[in-house]
Design an enzyme around this catalytic site. Structure first.
Site, PDB file in Angstrom:
ATOM      1  N   PHE A 197     108.536   6.100 -81.658  1.00 42.29           N
ATOM      2  CA  PHE A 197     108.600   5.847 -80.280  1.00 42.29           C
ATOM      3  C   PHE A 197     107.386   4.917 -79.617  1.00 42.29           C
ATOM      4  O   PHE A 197     106.391   5.090 -79.826  1.00 42.29           O
ATOM      5  CB  PHE A 197     108.378   7.356 -79.518  1.00 42.29           C
ATOM      6  CG  PHE A 197     108.546   7.177 -78.085  1.00 42.29           C
ATOM      7  CD1 PHE A 197     109.459   7.697 -77.210  1.00 42.29           C
ATOM      8  CD2 PHE A 197     107.197   6.958 -77.273  1.00 42.29           C
ATOM      9  CE1 PHE A 197     109.669   7.541 -75.928  1.00 42.29           C
ATOM     10  CE2 PHE A 197     107.238   6.897 -75.957  1.00 42.29           C
ATOM     11  CZ  PHE A 197     108.567   7.427 -75.237  1.00 42.29           C
ATOM     12  N   ASP A 310     100.430   1.401 -83.166  1.00 40.88           N
ATOM     13  CA  ASP A 310     100.688   1.834 -81.886  1.00 40.88           C
ATOM     14  C   ASP A 310     100.008   3.344 -81.889  1.00 40.88           C
ATOM     15  O   ASP A 310     100.215   4.346 -82.454  1.00 40.88           O
ATOM     16  CB  ASP A 310     102.133   2.318 -81.638  1.00 40.88           C
ATOM     17  CG  ASP A 310     102.297   2.989 -80.241  1.00 40.88           C
ATOM     18  OD1 ASP A 310     101.377   3.624 -79.857  1.00 40.88           O
ATOM     19  OD2 ASP A 310     103.655   2.993 -79.785  1.00 40.88           O
ATOM     20  N   LYS A 341      96.895   6.822 -72.833  1.00 45.23           N
ATOM     21  CA  LYS A 341      96.797   8.428 -72.776  1.00 45.23           C
ATOM     22  C   LYS A 341      95.578   8.823 -72.882  1.00 45.23           C
ATOM     23  O   LYS A 341      94.813   8.456 -71.753  1.00 45.23           O
ATOM     24  CB  LYS A 341      97.763   8.640 -74.050  1.00 45.23           C
ATOM     25  CG  LYS A 341      99.193   8.746 -73.814  1.00 45.23           C
ATOM     26  CD  LYS A 341      99.618   9.752 -74.814  1.00 45.23           C
ATOM     27  CE  LYS A 341     101.230   9.557 -74.751  1.00 45.23           C
ATOM     28  NZ  LYS A 341     102.068  10.594 -73.931  1.00 45.23           N
ATOM     29  N   THR A 365      99.475  -8.703 -62.111  1.00 42.86           N
ATOM     30  CA  THR A 365      98.625  -8.525 -60.971  1.00 42.86           C
ATOM     31  C   THR A 365      97.445  -7.738 -61.173  1.00 42.86           C
ATOM     32  O   THR A 365      96.463  -8.207 -60.735  1.00 42.86           O
ATOM     33  CB  THR A 365      99.480  -7.599 -59.709  1.00 42.86           C
ATOM     34  OG1 THR A 365     100.551  -8.730 -59.293  1.00 42.86           O
ATOM     35  CG2 THR A 365      98.491  -7.654 -58.366  1.00 42.86           C
TER      36      THR A 365
END
Lengths: 486, 486
Positions: A197, A310, A341, A365
């Site tokens: 994931f 990851d 997280k 941005t």
């Protein structure tokens, strides 16, 4: 004898200040009437299928999440692994009330264009203090998915720059990219793993393979996928079988990389990088050995492919080391490590060779949010001052031993107790039984979450201590007794 | 006569409290030595090619952005259009100091799982107050790119659900999505426009066509692209030519939609939605007429394709209406409207038919950030109490007239003054001259930004008043005099 009446192992960490003594459920149903009322209002505006209950964040404290009906839950889910040091930690409250931080809370600057005066100090005091060894660069971003997608972009740009011998994109490459033609828009991929994931945006969703409901109906890049080892637990009892399984998976990765390396026609797809979680979380808390990860790292290096780790869910200390990949003993560090997280801010660390030479290529941005760096500073200070990594290891060992005891008592119900630190998991016979277990635990005042098909995952905050683990274990034993008689 | 010595038009909005009287540059170079020093430190960690200077946000106030060297810039760039009511507005400072908001500042909850007690009230008090007519649903997200990508996902899911006659995904569809095969992973696209900008994540980057440096080296979905009208300014002086150009573009869109509608083989690509900005911002502030947008809306409806309006940059009031698409006089509202920037939180509004029936399909860990709703509440209160939309219209008219005067004085230098409200732009002969203009304005104490190849865009906060416009115009005239003699 109940777990909570036994002596707990000592932890060097202080008790969470003014924490509640235990969980408590005061409504006959969970969610209670006030949550139900809010849910009905929200359901007029959006799908609410994932909502558990409405929380009273002002009343929540430490490891206890209070809902609007006054129910108090022991929280082992930790806002899907994103709660670093519990609710309303005094140091975080202090930082958010500090007048020196007010101007930062009141603006939302473009960090890539007009960074605040103390921006580099804030990075120095937080991200650089915990930067994985060998990774000199860091970029802040908004969330985990955004961090992974920008890591992919950095990898694609690095790969193409390497193919070009280091020169910047040519006029022809720039022009053709505007119409998605070769050579400006290359046919590159990120290799990912079954069960992995990495988020739900369109690029990272193409590397996510945990649950179909996340993927169905959404177009995807047709990128290669390798098998992730399906190990047997406890790992040490199945060493030969597990080693064979890991060797099989490494061989498949090697075949894919070998095939990619032989591509000479730019119309054919090539692998620019691979991404992997140290522990597959959403996919069901699937583990692999340090040797497996070292093997992947070496294959990536051999074939000139970037190795992205990851650490969105594993990063921040809950495996007992600050980064889970520290458990692997790598000689050659990962090329990129993504985070979010528990770190509160998203972003990625990278080796210097992944630095872009041109501006505006890894850009948006806001490029993150400096207010999250204020939280992160307080969090990292507390992790250090309160020896929270040590606490995680002590509490994790205690919890894991307790879970194993219960698994031994209820072998038809609980199996495959596994994990590192407090980053633990266990399996139930079916998805239905797992869901029933999670539901019954909630009625007893425990907020927890599943993963994979039939697993329960532990993602408490780093301030989760043996006494909280004991409270969990007592309630779990009660629920298992109910379920085993059903 | 200088603009600042003339009488200003009256605005109903109060002056920004305790604002500086004017811009002021105190260092011989911009960026000054302290900015340079910070830049050198940051350059050890990441590419810094987009950084203008390091800002002193505590010292910044209203329309004036102060840098670490004490230079004070009149800000017409507004943090890339994301500064709603100036720096350190008292109402925002008050909200951030309010003890009632402290618990929300100190946690980062999963809004899709454990929303805060007052979450629906916060949505009611902010987003619903400004919801575009006819759009009942709202989802909060992290940033503009994330908002667009999730809007695309909602569109893909809606389109497939429609094809299925409303039933949920079948087991076969779920299974095949895990390996990116039909029918679970459909071959759908989002139609976008040449010159459009919708973000830089891998899905939305496939619909972005403004600058090659954003796209080169990154794989893309091969989705269709339609021409955006290239109009002549001032619009009213070229009506016939502009109408013909818009008719040509509408015809091309129609051809693409017609072709997509005739697809019967699911292996062939179909258009599920189209996305457009009311004013193409990054692409160069390109305008089209309300009739053009009404034509697109009708074509989308005729062909059963979702009409997504990207108001990430135009939304929030700077065109003189809260949403730029309100200028179009649509009878049938857009299907989805995405937002971020001045709204501080990302997200999208949608018609109810885009609501997902299943949970976890439009989902991520955080689903936005409630602290940005605190800012948004203060912003919207001030927009209303201080009549800021009226201010934008008055100031915009005044600034536009002043720019047109200067364009008439320096016709070889400045052209194509255009825009609505303070969402204005103008062109320079070449990219090099434009960059020189922006650089010289900076040395005079104006922070501004370009767009497209040779345009300058105005993106001041909504508290930008005629006196600030006059200060800009005076400095612009000085710079144009220098440039015209060069």
């Amino acid at each position: 004898m109940s777990s909570s009446s036994r002596a707990f192992p000592a932890t060097p960490s202080p008790a969470f200040p003014d924490e509640y003594a235990h969980a408590e459920i005061v409504t006959s149903q969970v969610p209670g009437p006030k949550s139900q009322q809010q849910l009905a209002r929200l359901a007029a505006l959006q799908n609410t299928g994932a909502i558990n209950f409405f929380a009273d964040y002002a009343a929540s404290r430490g490891n206890y999440l209070v809902d609007v009906d006054g129910n108090r839950f022991l929280d082992v889910y930790g806002q899907i692994a994103s709660l670093p040091i519990g609710y309303n930690h005094p140091k975080v409250l202090e930082a958010m009330s500090d007048k020196d931080n007010l101007a930062m809370l009141a603006q939302r600057p473009c960090l890539g264009v007009f960074p605040p005066a103390d921006w580099v100090d804030r990075i120095d005091d937080t991200l650089l203090k915990v930067a994985p060894a060998g990774l000199e660069d860091v970029n802040t971003l908004m969330c985990g998915s955004c961090s992974n997608e920008n890591a992919y972009k950095a990898v694609f740009m690095w790969f193409q720059t390497k193919l070009r011998g280091g020169r910047p994109p040519s006029e022809h490459e720039l022009e053709t990219s505007m119409t998605h033609q070769l050579p400006g828009t290359p046919n590159l991929s990120i290799l990912s793993f079954q069960g992995g994931f990495h988020g739900r945006l369109l690029g990272c969703l193409s590397t996510t393979h945990s649950k179909a409901i996340h993927k169905v109906d959404v177009p995807a890049f047709d990128w290669p996928v390798a098998p992730f080892p399906k190990l047997k637990y406890p790992l040490e009892a199945h060493q030969a079988a597990n080693e064979a399984e890991e060797a099989r998976c490494l061989e498949e990765v090697k075949t894919l990389l070998e095939h990619s390396a032989q591509v000479t026609n730019p119309e054919d797809s090539r692998i620019a990088g691979m991404i992997i979680e140290p522990i597959q979380a959403e996919g069901g808390d699937n583990h692999a050995s340090p040797a497996f990860f070292r093997g992947l790292r070496d294959l990536a290096a051999k074939y000139g492919v970037a190795f992205i780790v990851d650490e969105v869910q594993t990063g921040g200390g809950s495996t007992g080391k600050f980064w889970a990949h520290e458990h692997w003993g790598l000689e050659n560090p990962p090329d990129l490590v993504t985070f979010s997280k528990k770190m509160q801010t998203g972003g990625y660390f990278a080796k210097k060779e992944f630095r872009l030479k041109e501006g505006y290529r890894i850009f948006n941005t806001w490029m993150g949010d400096p207010t999250k760096m204020i939280t992160l500073k307080a969090v990292l200070d507390v992790v250090e001052s309160d020896s929270l990594l040590e606490n995680v290891n002590i509490t994790g060992d205690y919890l894991k031993a307790g879970l194993s005891e219960i698994a031994a008592e209820f072998p038809a119900l609980v199996s495959n107790v596994r994990g590192q630190g407090t980053y633990l998991a266990m399996d139930f016979p079916t998805e239905a039984v797992r869901n029933e277990f999670v539901g019954l635990m909630k009625t007893k005042g425990v907020a927890s979450g599943g993963c994979g098909v039939n697993s329960v995952r532990f993602r408490p905050a780093l301030v989760f201590q043996p006494k909280h683990a004991a409270e969990y274990l007592d309630k779990m034993r009660e629920v298992c007794e109910v379920l085993s008689k059903a």
